[in-house]
Design an enzyme around this catalytic site. Structure first.
Site, PDB file in Angstrom:
ATOM      1  N   ASN A  94      14.785  80.793  43.696  1.00 56.94           N
ATOM      2  CA  ASN A  94      15.646  80.272  44.762  1.00 56.94           C
ATOM      3  C   ASN A  94      14.948  80.174  46.113  1.00 56.94           C
ATOM      4  O   ASN A  94      15.522  79.691  47.085  1.00 56.94           O
ATOM      5  CB  ASN A  94      16.936  81.098  44.861  1.00 56.94           C
ATOM      6  CG  ASN A  94      17.820  80.841  43.645  1.00 56.94           C
ATOM      7  OD1 ASN A  94      17.608  79.873  42.907  1.00 56.94           O
ATOM      8  ND2 ASN A  94      18.798  81.708  43.427  1.00 56.94           N
TER       9      ASN A  94
ATOM     10  N   ARG B 234      31.979  74.092  43.264  1.00 54.89           N
ATOM     11  CA  ARG B 234      30.948  74.519  44.229  1.00 54.89           C
ATOM     12  C   ARG B 234      30.791  73.432  45.286  1.00 54.89           C
ATOM     13  O   ARG B 234      29.942  72.557  45.167  1.00 54.89           O
ATOM     14  CB  ARG B 234      29.627  74.804  43.513  1.00 54.89           C
ATOM     15  CG  ARG B 234      29.715  76.066  42.664  1.00 54.89           C
ATOM     16  CD  ARG B 234      28.462  76.333  41.894  1.00 54.89           C
ATOM     17  NE  ARG B 234      27.332  76.713  42.736  1.00 54.89           N
ATOM     18  CZ  ARG B 234      26.096  76.889  42.270  1.00 54.89           C
ATOM     19  NH1 ARG B 234      25.851  76.715  40.995  1.00 54.89           N
ATOM     20  NH2 ARG B 234      25.118  77.243  43.075  1.00 54.89           N
TER      21      ARG B 234
ATOM     22  N   ARG C   7      15.319  78.126  32.679  1.00 51.79           N
ATOM     23  CA  ARG C   7      15.441  77.534  34.011  1.00 51.79           C
ATOM     24  C   ARG C   7      14.953  78.513  35.073  1.00 51.79           C
ATOM     25  O   ARG C   7      14.400  78.087  36.084  1.00 51.79           O
ATOM     26  CB  ARG C   7      16.910  77.195  34.310  1.00 51.79           C
ATOM     27  CG  ARG C   7      17.441  75.988  33.590  1.00 51.79           C
ATOM     28  CD  ARG C   7      18.827  75.676  34.109  1.00 51.79           C
ATOM     29  NE  ARG C   7      18.853  75.892  35.550  1.00 51.79           N
ATOM     30  CZ  ARG C   7      19.904  76.316  36.231  1.00 51.79           C
ATOM     31  NH1 ARG C   7      21.037  76.558  35.630  1.00 51.79           N
ATOM     32  NH2 ARG C   7      19.838  76.481  37.528  1.00 51.79           N
TER      33      ARG C   7
HETATM   34  N1  EPU Z   1      30.505  77.225  49.631  1.00 46.37           N
HETATM   35  C1  EPU Z   1      31.445  76.463  50.282  1.00 46.37           C
HETATM   36  N2  EPU Z   1      31.031  75.313  50.911  1.00 46.37           N
HETATM   37  C2  EPU Z   1      29.734  74.912  50.907  1.00 46.37           C
HETATM   38  C3  EPU Z   1      28.784  75.701  50.238  1.00 46.37           C
HETATM   39  C4  EPU Z   1      29.192  76.858  49.604  1.00 46.37           C
HETATM   40  O1  EPU Z   1      32.622  76.815  50.314  1.00 46.37           O
HETATM   41  O2  EPU Z   1      29.426  73.871  51.497  1.00 46.37           O
HETATM   42  C5  EPU Z   1      30.896  78.494  48.988  1.00 46.37           C
HETATM   43  C6  EPU Z   1      30.605  78.521  47.488  1.00 46.37           C
HETATM   44  O3  EPU Z   1      31.661  77.955  46.734  1.00 46.37           O
HETATM   45  C7  EPU Z   1      30.416  79.999  47.228  1.00 46.37           C
HETATM   46  C8  EPU Z   1      29.776  80.503  48.501  1.00 46.37           C
HETATM   47  O4  EPU Z   1      30.084  79.521  49.496  1.00 46.37           O
HETATM   48  O5  EPU Z   1      31.663  80.637  47.084  1.00 46.37           O
HETATM   49  C9  EPU Z   1      28.286  80.712  48.453  1.00 46.37           C
HETATM   50  O6  EPU Z   1      27.660  79.578  47.876  1.00 46.37           O
HETATM   51  P1  EPU Z   1      26.192  79.130  48.305  1.00 46.37           P
HETATM   52  O7  EPU Z   1      26.269  77.824  48.985  1.00 46.37           O
HETATM   53  O8  EPU Z   1      25.532  80.254  49.037  1.00 46.37           O
HETATM   54  O9  EPU Z   1      25.473  78.926  46.898  1.00 46.37           O
HETATM   55  P2  EPU Z   1      24.277  77.947  46.633  1.00 46.37           P
HETATM   56  O10 EPU Z   1      23.476  77.823  47.860  1.00 46.37           O
HETATM   57  O11 EPU Z   1      24.778  76.721  45.974  1.00 46.37           O
HETATM   58  C10 EPU Z   1      22.537  79.788  45.919  1.00 46.37           C
HETATM   59  C11 EPU Z   1      21.704  80.072  44.716  1.00 46.37           C
HETATM   60  C12 EPU Z   1      22.578  80.571  43.585  1.00 46.37           C
HETATM   61  C13 EPU Z   1      23.305  81.826  44.063  1.00 46.37           C
HETATM   62  C14 EPU Z   1      24.101  81.526  45.343  1.00 46.37           C
HETATM   63  C15 EPU Z   1      24.774  82.747  45.948  1.00 46.37           C
HETATM   64  C16 EPU Z   1      19.897  78.498  44.963  1.00 46.37           C
HETATM   65  C17 EPU Z   1      19.174  77.309  44.471  1.00 46.37           C
HETATM   66  N3  EPU Z   1      21.003  78.853  44.326  1.00 46.37           N
HETATM   67  O12 EPU Z   1      23.464  78.764  45.529  1.00 46.37           O
HETATM   68  O13 EPU Z   1      21.704  80.909  42.514  1.00 46.37           O
HETATM   69  O14 EPU Z   1      24.201  82.285  43.069  1.00 46.37           O
HETATM   70  O15 EPU Z   1      23.213  80.978  46.340  1.00 46.37           O
HETATM   71  O16 EPU Z   1      23.843  83.716  46.260  1.00 46.37           O
HETATM   72  O17 EPU Z   1      19.440  79.125  45.910  1.00 46.37           O
HETATM   73  C18 EPU Z   1      21.135  81.345  40.277  1.00 46.37           C
HETATM   74  O18 EPU Z   1      19.965  81.514  40.649  1.00 46.37           O
HETATM   75  O19 EPU Z   1      21.519  81.651  39.104  1.00 46.37           O
HETATM   76  C19 EPU Z   1      22.103  80.786  41.211  1.00 46.37           C
HETATM   77  C20 EPU Z   1      23.249  80.239  40.804  1.00 46.37           C
END
Ligand code: EPU
Length: 425
Positions: free
Chosen positions: A23, A122, A403
Site C-alpha cells: 500500500n 467504498r 495480490r
Molecule cells: N471513505 C469515504 N469516502 C472516500 C474514501 C473513503 O467515505 O472518499 C471511507 C471508506 O468507505 C472507509 C474509510 O473511509 O470506511 C477508509 O477508507 P480509505 O479511503 O482509507 O481506504 P482506501 O484508501 O481505499 C486503503 C488500503 C486498504 C486499507 C484501507 C484502510 C491501499 C491501496 N488500500 O484503502 O488496503 O484497508 O486503506 O486502511 O492503500 C488491503 O491492503 O487489503 C486493503 C484493502
C-alpha cells in the site's frame, strides 16, 4: 488457477523477511506520473497488484522497466494518455491513485469509478472533494470521474478529508500528489496518518515536493512548478509482517520477522500481548515467542493508524476462533469486511455477526476443509487457520493472496509449514 493444500498441526520455526509495502508502493508508482524524470523503486515487492498497476501505467504511455529482483523504474516522459478504463480499475481499486497525479500534472483525467467491492461500498467522494478544493472541475459521467482544470494548473486550497469512518488513505494520497504541482499553498486537514502516507511524502519530497506535517493529520504543501525523478526505497509491509507474527501466534511457535518497523505494529502487538503472547523486539525485527496454551480472548476494534488495522482483522479473527473464551471484533473502517467468517465456520469456528461486530466463541480446535478465498486478507486468515486445523485444508482462489503477499506459501514452507501450491484440476 492455483490453490493451497495445507496439512495443519506442524509448529513453525524460523525467520521471514518483510517485503516492501504494497500500500506504499502502489501510490508511489502512480506518483511517477507527476514528472518526466525516472522514478526508481529498488525494493518494490513482487506482487500481482504491482504488475497490474505497471500494466496500467504502460497502457497510459509510461515506460516501465522491471528487474528480476523486483526493482522497478517508471518514466512518464512521452505522450501520456490521461485515462484509465473500467477494465483496468476494476482489477484493482488502487488504480484510483492515478487520478491525483494526472489532474496535478496534466490538468485532465478520466478514470473509471471503482464501484463497490467484496467488503462493501467504498466511495471516493473525498478524493473528488479534495481535488475540487484545488480548483479542478470534477464530474461523474458514464461511470467515469472526469476532471478538468480551468487554466490547466491547480491552485492551492484547504480541505478537510475526514469521513465518518476516519481519514481516507488513498484520498489523502491523491489530493497530496495533486497539490505538489498546484500554484501556491494547500492544506489537507484530517489527513490519514498511516505510515504509507508518510512514505509517499518522503518519495514526493525526494522528487522535489515541499511538504510539511508528515505523519500528522495536517499536511501543508507548497506547490512547485515541476518535480523530478528520484530513487526511493519503500517501507516494509506492516500487514505482511503482522500476518507472519499471527502465523507464529496461531501455531504457538517462535517466528521472527526481520526487516520490519516495530513502531508500525504497536496495535497488533498489543492485541497479541493481551492474548498472552510475548515478544522480543529489535530495531528492525520482532520475534514472537512460543506459547503452549490457547490464546486468551481479546476484543479488538479496527481504527485508523495507529489503531488496529482493518487489514489484520481477518487474521486476528482466525486466531480468536481458537481462544480460550469469547472475543468481540468490530470493524469500524469496513463494517462489511467479513467474507472470511462463513469460511472459518466451515473449519469449525463458532462466530456470529451482529452488524459490524463479530462475536467469536473460541473452540479447542479447527478441522480442515476446502475453503474459498474471496479477498486478499480473508485468504490470509484462511491460510492461518489451515496451519492449525486438524487434517488437510485446501484454500481455493489464492490469486487473491498473490495480490498482496510475495509467495506466502514459500515463506510459510520455509518456516516448516506443510503447504503446497497446486493447480486446480
Ligand atoms: N471513505 C469515504 N469516502 C472516500 C474514501 C473513503 O467515505 O472518499 C471511507 C471508506 O468507505 C472507509 C474509510 O473511509 O470506511 C477508509 O477508507 P480509505 O479511503 O482509507 O481506504 P482506501 O484508501 O481505499 C486503503 C488500503 C486498504 C486499507 C484501507 C484502510 C491501499 C491501496 N488500500 O484503502 O488496503 O484497508 O486503506 O486502511 O492503500 C488491503 O491492503 O487489503 C486493503 C484493502
Amino acid at each position: 488457477m492455483d490453490y493451497f493444500k495445507i496439512q495443519g498441526g506442524d509448529p513453525l520455526q524460523g525467520t521471514v523477511r518483510a517485503a516492501g509495502a504494497k500500500n506504499a508502493v502502489l501510490p508511489i508508482l502512480a506518483a511517477a506520473l507527476l514528472t518526466d524524470g525516472t522514478l526508481r523503486i529498488p525494493n518494490s515487492p513482487k506482487l500481482r497488484d504491482v504488475r497490474t498497476l505497471s500494466t496500467l501505467l504502460e497502457a497510459m504511455g509510461c515506460r516501465v522497466q522491471r528487474e528480476d529482483s523486483g526493482a522497478i523504474e517508471i518514466t512518464a516522459d512521452g505522450d501520456i494518455l490521461w485515462e484509465a478504463t473500467w477494465e483496468q480499475v476494476r482489477q484493482m481499486r488502487a488504480s484510483i491513485c492515478v487520478l491525483g497525479p494526472l489532474v496535478g500534472r496534466f490538468g485532465r483525467a478520466k478514470v473509471s469509478l471503482p464501484g463497490g467491492c467484496v467488503f462493501g461500498v467504498r466511495p471516493i467522494d473525498m478524493h473528488l472533494k479534495g481535488l475540487a478544493a484545488l480548483g479542478a472541475d470534477m464530474r461523474i459521467e458514464a461511470g467515469f470521474v472526469e476532471a478538468s482544470v480551468p487554466g490547466g494548473r491547480l491552485r492551492g486550497g484547504e480541505v478537510f478529508l475526514g469521513t465518518p469512518a476516519g481519514p481516507t488513505v488513498t484520498g489523502t494520497m491523491n489530493v497530496l500528489m495533486a497539490a505538489t504541482l498546484a500554484e501556491g499553498r494547500s492544506v489537507i486537514h484530517g489527513a490519514a496518518c498511516e505510515p504509507e502516507v508518510g512514505d509517499l511524502v518522503d518519495c514526493l519530497v525526494a522528487m522535489g515536493a515541499k511538504i510539511e506535517g508528515k505523519g500528522s493529520p495536517t499536511l501543508e504543501i507548497q506547490g512547485v512548478e515541476q518535480l523530478g525523478g528520484a530513487e526511493h526505497h519503500v517501507i516494509p509491509d506492516r500487514i505482511e509482517a503482522g500476518t507472519y507474527l499471527m502465523a507464529g501466534a496461531i501455531t504457538g511457535s517462535r517466528v521472527r520477522v526481520e526487516g520490519c518497523v516495530p513502531a508500525h505494529l504497536w496495535a497488533p502487538l498489543d492485541a497479541l500481548q493481551r492474548a498472552g503472547y510475548e515478544f522480543e523486539i529489535g530495531t528492525d525485527w520482532v520475534e514472537i515467542l512460543p506459547r503452549r496454551q490457547r490464546p486468551l480472548p481479546v476484543d479488538v476494534t479496527t481504527q485508523p493508524f495507529p489503531g488496529f488495522p482493518t487489514d489484520l482483522q481477518a487474521q486476528m479473527m482466525a486466531l480468536m476462533s481458537l481462544a480460550d473464551g469469547t472475543s468481540v471484533i468490530t470493524d469500524r473502517i469496513y463494517p462489511d469486511r467479513y467474507m472470511h467468517l462463513p469460511e472459518l465456520l466451515r473449519l469449525g469456528a463458532r462466530i456470529r455477526r451482529q452488524g459490524s461486530t463479530a462475536i467469536i466463541e473460541g473452540v479447542e480446535s479447527l478441522s480442515g476443509a476446502p475453503v474459498t478465498a474471496s479477498d486478499l486478507r480473508a485468504s490470509a486468515a484462511l491460510v492461518l487457520a489451515g496451519l492449525v486445523a486438524r487434517g488437510s485444508t485446501s484454500v481455493h482462489r489464492v490469486y487473491h493472496i498473490d495480490r498482496g503477499y510475495e509467495r506466502i506459501d514459500e515463506a510459510l514452507a520455509g518456516l516448516g509449514a506443510r503447504i503446497e501450491r497446486l493447480e486446480e484440476a
